[in-house]
Design a protein around this motif. Sequence first.
Motif, PDB file in Angstrom:
ATOM      1  N   ASP A 209       1.292  -1.275   0.486  1.00 43.91           N
ATOM      2  CA  ASP A 209       0.175  -0.040  -0.026  1.00 43.91           C
ATOM      3  C   ASP A 209       0.884   1.460   0.043  1.00 43.91           C
ATOM      4  O   ASP A 209       0.407   2.599  -0.452  1.00 43.91           O
ATOM      5  CB  ASP A 209      -1.070   0.088   1.383  1.00 43.91           C
ATOM      6  CG  ASP A 209      -2.143  -1.092   1.214  1.00 43.91           C
ATOM      7  OD1 ASP A 209      -2.383  -1.056  -0.147  1.00 43.91           O
ATOM      8  OD2 ASP A 209      -2.147  -1.562   2.544  1.00 43.91           O
ATOM      9  N   LEU A 210       2.372   1.060   0.633  1.00 43.01           N
ATOM     10  CA  LEU A 210       2.874   2.219   0.168  1.00 43.01           C
ATOM     11  C   LEU A 210       4.147   1.922  -0.132  1.00 43.01           C
ATOM     12  O   LEU A 210       5.148   1.114   0.327  1.00 43.01           O
ATOM     13  CB  LEU A 210       3.661   3.039   1.758  1.00 43.01           C
ATOM     14  CG  LEU A 210       2.427   3.025   2.396  1.00 43.01           C
ATOM     15  CD1 LEU A 210       2.710   3.041   3.858  1.00 43.01           C
ATOM     16  CD2 LEU A 210       1.957   4.432   2.482  1.00 43.01           C
ATOM     17  N   LEU A 211       3.946   2.092  -1.034  1.00 38.55           N
ATOM     18  CA  LEU A 211       5.163   1.679  -2.150  1.00 38.55           C
ATOM     19  C   LEU A 211       5.925   2.990  -3.309  1.00 38.55           C
ATOM     20  O   LEU A 211       5.094   4.103  -3.270  1.00 38.55           O
ATOM     21  CB  LEU A 211       5.124   0.959  -3.860  1.00 38.55           C
ATOM     22  CG  LEU A 211       4.155  -0.016  -3.612  1.00 38.55           C
ATOM     23  CD1 LEU A 211       3.814  -0.670  -5.095  1.00 38.55           C
ATOM     24  CD2 LEU A 211       4.965  -1.284  -2.852  1.00 38.55           C
ATOM     25  N   GLU A 212       7.311   2.762  -3.312  1.00 38.74           N
ATOM     26  CA  GLU A 212       7.843   3.572  -3.953  1.00 38.74           C
ATOM     27  C   GLU A 212       8.995   3.073  -4.945  1.00 38.74           C
ATOM     28  O   GLU A 212       9.377   2.072  -4.311  1.00 38.74           O
ATOM     29  CB  GLU A 212       8.977   4.663  -2.787  1.00 38.74           C
ATOM     30  CG  GLU A 212       8.302   5.439  -1.919  1.00 38.74           C
ATOM     31  CD  GLU A 212       9.673   6.414  -0.946  1.00 38.74           C
ATOM     32  OE1 GLU A 212      10.572   5.975  -1.177  1.00 38.74           O
ATOM     33  OE2 GLU A 212       9.154   7.416  -1.095  1.00 38.74           O
ATOM     34  N   ALA A 213       9.164   4.162  -6.170  1.00 41.26           N
ATOM     35  CA  ALA A 213       9.892   3.828  -6.780  1.00 41.26           C
ATOM     36  C   ALA A 213      10.987   3.948  -6.545  1.00 41.26           C
ATOM     37  O   ALA A 213      11.556   5.464  -6.259  1.00 41.26           O
ATOM     38  CB  ALA A 213       9.759   4.097  -8.479  1.00 41.26           C
ATOM     39  N   GLU A 214      12.368   3.372  -6.635  1.00 41.08           N
ATOM     40  CA  GLU A 214      13.465   3.816  -6.997  1.00 41.08           C
ATOM     41  C   GLU A 214      14.738   3.930  -7.891  1.00 41.08           C
ATOM     42  O   GLU A 214      14.792   3.046  -8.309  1.00 41.08           O
ATOM     43  CB  GLU A 214      14.602   3.376  -4.997  1.00 41.08           C
ATOM     44  CG  GLU A 214      16.115   3.552  -5.066  1.00 41.08           C
ATOM     45  CD  GLU A 214      16.748   2.638  -3.989  1.00 41.08           C
ATOM     46  OE1 GLU A 214      17.212   2.055  -4.123  1.00 41.08           O
ATOM     47  OE2 GLU A 214      16.276   3.468  -2.354  1.00 41.08           O
ATOM     48  N   THR A 260      26.222   7.985  -9.574  1.00 44.35           N
ATOM     49  CA  THR A 260      25.001   7.895  -9.385  1.00 44.35           C
ATOM     50  C   THR A 260      24.194   8.684  -8.637  1.00 44.35           C
ATOM     51  O   THR A 260      24.755   8.197  -6.897  1.00 44.35           O
ATOM     52  CB  THR A 260      24.312   6.812 -10.339  1.00 44.35           C
ATOM     53  OG1 THR A 260      24.098   6.137  -9.257  1.00 44.35           O
ATOM     54  CG2 THR A 260      24.739   6.727 -11.258  1.00 44.35           C
ATOM     55  N   PHE A 261      23.007   9.672  -8.326  1.00 44.06           N
ATOM     56  CA  PHE A 261      21.962   9.585  -7.010  1.00 44.06           C
ATOM     57  C   PHE A 261      20.461   9.021  -6.895  1.00 44.06           C
ATOM     58  O   PHE A 261      20.385   8.434  -7.825  1.00 44.06           O
ATOM     59  CB  PHE A 261      22.396  11.179  -6.678  1.00 44.06           C
ATOM     60  CG  PHE A 261      21.608  11.732  -7.372  1.00 44.06           C
ATOM     61  CD1 PHE A 261      19.467  12.052  -7.021  1.00 44.06           C
ATOM     62  CD2 PHE A 261      22.114  12.340  -8.829  1.00 44.06           C
ATOM     63  CE1 PHE A 261      19.708  12.997  -8.086  1.00 44.06           C
ATOM     64  CE2 PHE A 261      21.135  12.937  -9.837  1.00 44.06           C
ATOM     65  CZ  PHE A 261      20.068  12.915  -9.564  1.00 44.06           C
ATOM     66  N   VAL A 262      20.625   8.637  -5.633  1.00 46.88           N
ATOM     67  CA  VAL A 262      19.246   8.104  -5.611  1.00 46.88           C
ATOM     68  C   VAL A 262      17.642   8.945  -5.922  1.00 46.88           C
ATOM     69  O   VAL A 262      18.017  10.051  -4.994  1.00 46.88           O
ATOM     70  CB  VAL A 262      18.833   7.278  -4.081  1.00 46.88           C
ATOM     71  CG1 VAL A 262      17.622   6.352  -4.039  1.00 46.88           C
ATOM     72  CG2 VAL A 262      19.469   6.152  -4.670  1.00 46.88           C
ATOM     73  N   VAL A 263      16.505   8.821  -6.982  1.00 51.13           N
ATOM     74  CA  VAL A 263      15.628   8.940  -6.540  1.00 51.13           C
ATOM     75  C   VAL A 263      14.603   8.415  -6.334  1.00 51.13           C
ATOM     76  O   VAL A 263      14.321   7.089  -6.811  1.00 51.13           O
ATOM     77  CB  VAL A 263      15.369  10.349  -8.515  1.00 51.13           C
ATOM     78  CG1 VAL A 263      14.319  10.718  -8.191  1.00 51.13           C
ATOM     79  CG2 VAL A 263      16.220  10.827  -8.882  1.00 51.13           C
ATOM     80  N   ARG A 264      13.332   9.087  -5.103  1.00 51.83           N
ATOM     81  CA  ARG A 264      12.786   7.657  -4.613  1.00 51.83           C
ATOM     82  C   ARG A 264      11.289   8.645  -4.937  1.00 51.83           C
ATOM     83  O   ARG A 264      10.226  10.074  -5.063  1.00 51.83           O
ATOM     84  CB  ARG A 264      12.530   8.236  -3.911  1.00 51.83           C
ATOM     85  CG  ARG A 264      13.546   6.986  -3.122  1.00 51.83           C
ATOM     86  CD  ARG A 264      12.988   6.820  -1.562  1.00 51.83           C
ATOM     87  NE  ARG A 264      14.493   5.704  -1.200  1.00 51.83           N
ATOM     88  CZ  ARG A 264      14.499   4.628  -0.803  1.00 51.83           C
ATOM     89  NH1 ARG A 264      12.767   3.657  -1.339  1.00 51.83           N
ATOM     90  NH2 ARG A 264      15.381   4.090  -0.103  1.00 51.83           N
TER      91      ARG A 264
END
Length: 314
Positions: A209-214, A260-264
């Motif tokens: 129910d609480l998803l994040e694309a990384e 690289t750096f992480v985007v959520r």
Amino acid sequence: AKLGCRLAAKIVAWGQDGAGHPLDVGMSVNAGQLLFAVEADTFQAKLVSAEAAFAAAEAQEAGAVSAALAAAASSTVATTEVASAEARVKDKAADEQRYQRLVEVDKTVPLKQLEDVRLQLETLRQLLLATQARVQVASAQTQVAQAQVRGAQAQVRAAKAALESARIDVRDTEVRAPYAGVITARFRGLGDQVGGAPFVEVLELTTADLLEAELKLPEAYLSRIVPGQTEVALSASGLRNELALPVSRIVPDIDQGTGTFVVRIAIPAERRQGLVPGNFLSGRFRVEGGPAAVGAQEALVAVVVPVVSKTVTR
């Protein structure tokens, strides 16, 4: 979330699904549903003992309060008797002065009457002294009784705290789901010993129910990605249609190995379609100077927020 039990005990039962089957990997659970239970006999016995100790402490407190009230009442009575004795002494001292004048000045009363008044006055003074002594004793007894009340009240508080702790222990022999999700791993079986020190993992619970694309972008894009404004078009095998969402947050830290750096990107539950934790996906970012494509990677993560969670399940 990696779930366990804070108590040292053996697993004696698994929770069940709606059909009565023991919970296992792949089954869904609701928030508050029983996941597993540990042996509770020792903790039940401690609860009974704590209840008895609390009842005894309350009885002791009640007795101390009754004794303190009796001592206070005795002190009040003695104080009243002192006031009455002082009044009688004052009146008799006035009589002495009057009879002394009648005997020595007016010579209308025999000396015997003056001596009788003086004897009565001395008796009253001795009675006053005895009454004052009783007041001091009653006051001391009251102070002792009040100290006993305070001690009994402290014992009640300690017994109550121990009782609450015992109740919590009994409650925690049943481990329940902190949120609705799917059991994605089971690390222990019936009869296995678990405990909180060191922490023993029993189940892994994941929520979709609480998803994040990384996703990861080259460091050159760090200044061009604005959370809440930069849009991303996500595509994956679990998506029927491309999913357009804004960037939720970035991690302003460059991986020295990849540059690289992480985007959520947060994915609302009502828009996740067929996505599940662990899906591979790719994203197209709309940034100044043209779109930036990011290759497919294992990037979908479930963000787990409950207090018992200590990891983000990938």
